[in-house]
Design a protein around this motif. Structure first.
Motif, PDB file in Angstrom:
ATOM      1  N   ALA A 142       0.805  -1.082  -0.015  1.00 11.00           N
ATOM      2  CA  ALA A 142      -0.127   0.089   0.170  1.00 11.00           C
ATOM      3  C   ALA A 142       0.980   1.313  -0.106  1.00 11.00           C
ATOM      4  O   ALA A 142       0.524   2.378  -0.652  1.00 11.00           O
ATOM      5  N   GLU A 143       1.844   1.295   0.808  1.00  5.43           N
ATOM      6  CA  GLU A 143       2.782   2.319   0.845  1.00  5.43           C
ATOM      7  C   GLU A 143       3.445   2.524  -0.697  1.00  5.43           C
ATOM      8  O   GLU A 143       3.451   3.947  -0.836  1.00  5.43           O
ATOM      9  N   GLN A 144       3.853   1.651  -1.113  1.00  9.09           N
ATOM     10  CA  GLN A 144       4.653   1.926  -2.701  1.00  9.09           C
ATOM     11  C   GLN A 144       3.274   2.310  -3.512  1.00  9.09           C
ATOM     12  O   GLN A 144       3.692   3.227  -4.506  1.00  9.09           O
ATOM     13  N   PHE A 145       2.320   1.750  -3.279  1.00  4.35           N
ATOM     14  CA  PHE A 145       1.195   2.290  -4.213  1.00  4.35           C
ATOM     15  C   PHE A 145       0.849   3.776  -4.049  1.00  4.35           C
ATOM     16  O   PHE A 145       0.704   4.518  -5.128  1.00  4.35           O
ATOM     17  N   GLU A 146       0.866   4.068  -2.858  1.00  4.34           N
ATOM     18  CA  GLU A 146       0.532   5.286  -2.632  1.00  4.34           C
ATOM     19  C   GLU A 146       1.564   6.275  -3.161  1.00  4.34           C
ATOM     20  O   GLU A 146       1.388   7.498  -3.693  1.00  4.34           O
ATOM     21  N   ARG A 147       2.750   6.032  -2.933  1.00  7.14           N
ATOM     22  CA  ARG A 147       4.240   6.805  -3.500  1.00  7.14           C
ATOM     23  C   ARG A 147       3.936   7.179  -4.952  1.00  7.14           C
ATOM     24  O   ARG A 147       4.158   8.149  -5.543  1.00  7.14           O
ATOM     25  N   GLU A 148       3.646   5.770  -5.578  1.00  2.13           N
ATOM     26  CA  GLU A 148       3.486   6.227  -7.056  1.00  2.13           C
ATOM     27  C   GLU A 148       2.237   6.843  -7.392  1.00  2.13           C
ATOM     28  O   GLU A 148       2.336   7.476  -8.480  1.00  2.13           O
ATOM     29  N   ARG A 150       0.793   9.380  -5.802  1.00  2.00           N
ATOM     30  CA  ARG A 150       1.579  10.864  -5.416  1.00  2.00           C
ATOM     31  C   ARG A 150       2.448  11.538  -6.340  1.00  2.00           C
ATOM     32  O   ARG A 150       2.453  12.428  -6.806  1.00  2.00           O
ATOM     33  N   TYR A 151       3.621  10.592  -6.339  1.00  2.00           N
ATOM     34  CA  TYR A 151       4.971  11.198  -7.024  1.00  2.00           C
ATOM     35  C   TYR A 151       5.276  10.507  -8.378  1.00  2.00           C
ATOM     36  O   TYR A 151       6.316  11.010  -8.833  1.00  2.00           O
ATOM     37  N   GLY A 152       4.768   9.629  -8.889  1.00  2.00           N
ATOM     38  CA  GLY A 152       4.932   8.955  -9.975  1.00  2.00           C
ATOM     39  C   GLY A 152       5.906   7.568  -9.851  1.00  2.00           C
ATOM     40  O   GLY A 152       6.499   7.528  -8.790  1.00  2.00           O
ATOM     41  N   PRO A 153       6.073   6.683 -10.908  1.00  2.00           N
ATOM     42  CA  PRO A 153       6.735   5.414 -10.579  1.00  2.00           C
ATOM     43  C   PRO A 153       8.167   5.664 -10.639  1.00  2.00           C
ATOM     44  O   PRO A 153       8.792   4.736 -10.035  1.00  2.00           O
ATOM     45  N   ALA A 154       8.685   6.954 -11.000  1.00  2.00           N
ATOM     46  CA  ALA A 154      10.269   7.114 -10.627  1.00  2.00           C
ATOM     47  C   ALA A 154      10.757   7.044  -9.337  1.00  2.00           C
ATOM     48  O   ALA A 154      11.836   6.786  -9.350  1.00  2.00           O
ATOM     49  N   VAL A 155       9.877   7.534  -8.498  1.00  2.00           N
ATOM     50  CA  VAL A 155      10.276   7.562  -7.151  1.00  2.00           C
ATOM     51  C   VAL A 155      10.645   6.257  -6.173  1.00  2.00           C
ATOM     52  O   VAL A 155      11.198   6.406  -5.265  1.00  2.00           O
ATOM     53  N   VAL A 156       9.813   5.254  -6.665  1.00  2.49           N
ATOM     54  CA  VAL A 156       9.967   4.058  -6.023  1.00  2.49           C
ATOM     55  C   VAL A 156      11.201   3.403  -6.232  1.00  2.49           C
ATOM     56  O   VAL A 156      11.730   3.348  -7.248  1.00  2.49           O
ATOM     57  N   LYS A 157      11.670   2.770  -5.228  1.00  8.43           N
ATOM     58  CA  LYS A 157      13.084   2.195  -4.761  1.00  8.43           C
ATOM     59  C   LYS A 157      12.958   1.139  -5.885  1.00  8.43           C
ATOM     60  O   LYS A 157      12.169   0.310  -5.865  1.00  8.43           O
TER      61      LYS A 157
END
Length: 157
Positions: A142-148, A150-157
């Motif tokens: 859920a945290e990864q999905f929320e980051r994607e 809000r900020y786009g897929p480029a910020v995911v580690k």
């Protein structure tokens, strides 16, 4: 004397051939049972490298050919399938074909799932069963999905 020597050599050759057949038969059946005991290759790939067997430590290889099983294994599965079809036809004659199909499907699902305990150090696909609720690689959290979002897929580690 020559005749006795020829008989002795023939007997030794016959014993060697018999022991060779015995060894190949033992190897076949032990490999057959070992292949049944092995975990799913996907589950083996999820093992940590220090607990993983050598052959499962690398998921991808440089070799482009994929050899899932030998001809003997394919023949073994073919024989089981032919036996299943014959029994299915018999059950159809007794008008229990649908019952046999459903029961054999349930048995197939049970046999092809691992019901034994996990090996030490092996992580579960369900994070709630892992130490510190650690999830496996590739799990969408859920945290990864929320980051994607809000900020786009480029910020995911």
């Amino acid at each position: 004397m020559e005749q006795k020597l020829a008989e002795y050599r023939a007997r030794k050759a016959r014993e060697a051939k018999i022991s060779e057949v015995r060894e190949s038969t033992k190897k076949f059946f032990s490999g057959l049972w070992k292949s049944r005991e092995r975990a799913n290759p996907v589950e083996e790939a999820l093992l940590p490298p220090e607990d993983a067997p050598e052959e499962a430590s690398s998921v991808c290889s440089d070799d482009d050919t994929v050899n899932c099983c030998s001809y003997v294994d394919l023949f073994y599965y073919l024989l089981w399938f032919v036996l299943w079809v014959i029994v299915y036809v018999v059950f159809i004659e007794f008008q229990f074909g649908t019952v046999f199909l459903v029961v054999s499907g349930l048995i197939f699902m049970y046999v092809n799932t691992r019901t034994g305990p996990r090996r030490s150090g092996e992580v579960s696909a369900y994070s709630v069963f892992n130490k510190n609720c650690e999830s496996i690689d590739g799990t969408l959290k859920a945290e990864q999905f929320e980051r994607e979002i809000r900020y786009g897929p480029a910020v995911v580690k």
